[in-house]
Design a protein around this motif. Structure first.
Motif, PDB file in Angstrom:
ATOM      1  N   GLY A  57      55.160  38.375  37.774  1.00  0.00           N
ATOM      2  CA  GLY A  57      54.417  37.569  38.762  1.00  0.00           C
ATOM      3  C   GLY A  57      52.974  37.527  38.396  1.00  0.00           C
ATOM      4  O   GLY A  57      52.330  36.443  38.748  1.00  0.00           O
ATOM      5  N   GLU A  58      52.284  38.478  37.687  1.00  0.00           N
ATOM      6  CA  GLU A  58      50.928  38.544  37.453  1.00  0.00           C
ATOM      7  C   GLU A  58      50.802  37.922  35.997  1.00  0.00           C
ATOM      8  O   GLU A  58      51.631  37.908  34.970  1.00  0.00           O
ATOM      9  N   THR A  59      49.667  37.048  35.819  1.00  0.00           N
ATOM     10  CA  THR A  59      49.207  36.520  34.687  1.00  0.00           C
ATOM     11  C   THR A  59      48.078  36.706  34.266  1.00  0.00           C
ATOM     12  O   THR A  59      47.072  37.477  34.908  1.00  0.00           O
ATOM     13  N   LEU A  60      47.890  36.736  32.783  1.00  0.00           N
ATOM     14  CA  LEU A  60      46.624  37.144  32.270  1.00  0.00           C
ATOM     15  C   LEU A  60      45.465  36.238  32.898  1.00  0.00           C
ATOM     16  O   LEU A  60      44.426  36.719  33.057  1.00  0.00           O
ATOM     17  N   ALA A  61      45.615  34.832  32.999  1.00  0.00           N
ATOM     18  CA  ALA A  61      44.724  34.050  33.611  1.00  0.00           C
ATOM     19  C   ALA A  61      44.290  34.391  35.156  1.00  0.00           C
ATOM     20  O   ALA A  61      43.263  34.346  35.532  1.00  0.00           O
ATOM     21  N   GLY A  62      45.341  35.016  35.806  1.00  0.00           N
ATOM     22  CA  GLY A  62      45.167  35.469  37.176  1.00  0.00           C
ATOM     23  C   GLY A  62      44.224  36.552  37.238  1.00  0.00           C
ATOM     24  O   GLY A  62      43.200  36.503  38.018  1.00  0.00           O
ATOM     25  N   VAL A  63      44.366  37.426  36.240  1.00  0.00           N
ATOM     26  CA  VAL A  63      43.663  38.744  36.624  1.00  0.00           C
ATOM     27  C   VAL A  63      42.199  38.518  35.818  1.00  0.00           C
ATOM     28  O   VAL A  63      41.196  39.081  36.332  1.00  0.00           O
ATOM     29  N   LEU A  64      42.180  37.741  34.803  1.00  0.00           N
ATOM     30  CA  LEU A  64      40.965  37.208  34.540  1.00  0.00           C
ATOM     31  C   LEU A  64      39.919  36.674  35.402  1.00  0.00           C
ATOM     32  O   LEU A  64      38.914  36.878  35.493  1.00  0.00           O
ATOM     33  N   ALA A  65      40.726  35.764  36.147  1.00  0.00           N
ATOM     34  CA  ALA A  65      39.894  34.909  37.450  1.00  0.00           C
ATOM     35  C   ALA A  65      39.554  36.007  38.562  1.00  0.00           C
ATOM     36  O   ALA A  65      38.390  35.769  39.019  1.00  0.00           O
ATOM     37  N   ASP A  66      40.382  36.987  38.682  1.00  0.00           N
ATOM     38  CA  ASP A  66      39.958  37.808  39.535  1.00  0.00           C
ATOM     39  C   ASP A  66      38.870  38.969  39.235  1.00  0.00           C
ATOM     40  O   ASP A  66      37.864  39.164  40.016  1.00  0.00           O
ATOM     41  N   TYR A  67      38.946  38.819  37.946  1.00  0.00           N
ATOM     42  CA  TYR A  67      37.616  39.847  37.417  1.00  0.00           C
ATOM     43  C   TYR A  67      36.223  39.027  37.488  1.00  0.00           C
ATOM     44  O   TYR A  67      35.275  39.672  37.906  1.00  0.00           O
ATOM     45  N   ALA A  68      36.725  37.743  37.159  1.00  0.00           N
ATOM     46  CA  ALA A  68      35.376  36.900  37.416  1.00  0.00           C
ATOM     47  C   ALA A  68      34.798  36.709  38.589  1.00  0.00           C
ATOM     48  O   ALA A  68      33.714  36.857  38.996  1.00  0.00           O
ATOM     49  N   ASP A  69      35.593  36.732  39.690  1.00  0.00           N
ATOM     50  CA  ASP A  69      35.304  36.851  41.105  1.00  0.00           C
ATOM     51  C   ASP A  69      34.684  37.922  41.402  1.00  0.00           C
ATOM     52  O   ASP A  69      33.510  37.952  42.111  1.00  0.00           O
ATOM     53  N   VAL A  70      35.059  39.134  41.053  1.00  0.00           N
ATOM     54  CA  VAL A  70      34.306  40.368  41.427  1.00  0.00           C
ATOM     55  C   VAL A  70      33.184  40.454  40.744  1.00  0.00           C
ATOM     56  O   VAL A  70      31.996  40.792  41.270  1.00  0.00           O
TER      57      VAL A  70
END
Length: 203
Positions: free
Chosen positions: A124-137
């Motif tokens: 259910g996790e995606t590379l795009a999703g974790v990269l977006a979370d990283y950008a938010d942090v």
């Protein structure tokens, strides 16, 4: 240095972490304060290391980002998740002290299992999703550091087997730690990516 690559860009398209749109350190159109001097240099260095880590995930599928491509248990998507969690935790430490960090001294087996999931790209996790979370942090880190009255402000480290008792870390020391950890994991990511399809960050 990555060969023939442009300056690091954040997901919003800015190439500068000083709060300016032109690299001059002037306030941007949103009125954000300029970041100059030592904190600008620290943030720019951290942003570059984040870029090197993100660069290793270019053009990958979610399946590839979840591959354990070496003898170890690391995957690229999991590395991004881990570094995101680490930066989020230390940002909380800068703002609130050790209470914002995980209670390492009393972690249970379930806690350690959840921590292990931090290094995996789960269903259910995606590379795009974790990269977006990283950008938010990353964006939040830059906002908080820009607003700090003093990089010398410090807190005692949380209790953990790997921390010396009674030691305090300043915001400056936290940023140096984040730079070192992000750089280390960017090196891990280079090896993982080359093991997947031969792509290199250098050369």
């Amino acid at each position: 240095m990555i060969v023939n690559e442009p300056a690091p860009r954040d997901p919003a398209g800015s190439t500068d972490v000083t709060g300016s749109t032109d690299g001059t350190g002037s306030p941007d159109a949103t009125g954000s304060p300029a970041v100059t001097g030592e904190r600008a240099e620290l943030l720019e260095t951290l942003a570059k290391q984040r870029y090197f880590l993100r660069f290793t995930t270019r053009d990958l599928t979610d399946e590839q980002a979840g591959l354990r491509s070496t003898a170890g248990e690391l995957c690229l998507g999991g590395l991004v998740k881990h570094v995101t969690a680490v930066e989020r935790n230390w940002l909380g430490f800068i703002q609130e002290g050790p209470s914002a960090m995980p209670d390492f001294a009393s972690m249970t087996e379930e806690d350690f299992a959840r921590r292990a999931d931090e290094f995996r790209l789960l269903p259910g996790e995606t590379l795009a999703g974790v990269l977006a979370d990283y950008a938010d942090v990353a964006g939040r880190t830059e906002e908080v550091v820009a607003a700090l009255p003093d990089l010398d402000a410090s807190h005692p480290l949380p209790k953990a087997p790997w921390f010396e008792p009674g030691v305090r870390w300043s915001a400056r020391r936290v940023l140096l730690h984040l730079i070192a950890e992000t750089s280390q994991h960017a090196g891990h990511a280079d090896i993982l990516r080359e093991s997947i399809d031969g792509a290199k960050s250098m050369g």
